[in-house]
Design a protein around this motif. Structure first.
Motif: not given
Length: 145
Positions: A52-64, A67-71, A85-87, A96-103
């Protein structure tokens, strides 16, 4: 029992954000890299994989709750802030959220002085960034970006 779980979930969501001062723990190998840190009751984990190039997965554990959005807020040593922003992808026990990356995002992550995390427009954690430079190098070596 249900009221105990609900009160625990509410307590988690109402904790004030505080600056976590531990280094980010790094692990890497076989085309993936992970860094994590405990921020109060929540463990925050970044993960990349070569598939999965150019994507960082980020998790918050536990999360009860859902959620609609993350930053993520990346504060640089000179005081500038990079807000990304993180999806939101899924929630089971963890969010679990995804951060799209760039250089530029990866450069800021490497040089960061601190990181802040908002979920649904509320800061849930601020951490120092010790160890994010090593994670950036691991992302390049293991995940190819």
């Amino acid at each position: 029992m249900r009221s105990l779980l609900l009160s625990g979930a509410l307590a988690l969501l109402t904790l004030p954000a505080s600056l976590a001062h531990a280094d980010w723990a790094l692990s890497q190998g076989s085309g993936s890299a992970t860094m994590s840190q405990q921020a109060g009751p929540v463990k925050i984990t970044f993960f990349c994989t070569r598939s999965r190039p150019d994507q960082l997965q980020v998790s918050f554990d536990p999360w009860p709750q859902p959620a609609r959005g993350a930053m993520i807020w990346i504060t640089l040593p000179d005081g500038r802030n990079d807000r990304q922003p993180m999806d939101v992808m899924a929630r089971d026990r963890a969010l679990s959220v995804t951060l799209m990356t760039s250089s530029l995002v990866l450069e800021h992550l490497q040089q960061a002085a601190s990181l802040g995390f908002d979920i649904d427009n509320r800061e849930i954690a601020r951490t120092d960034a010790k160890g994010t430079g090593a994670f950036r190098l691991a992302v390049l070596e293991q995940c190819g970006f």
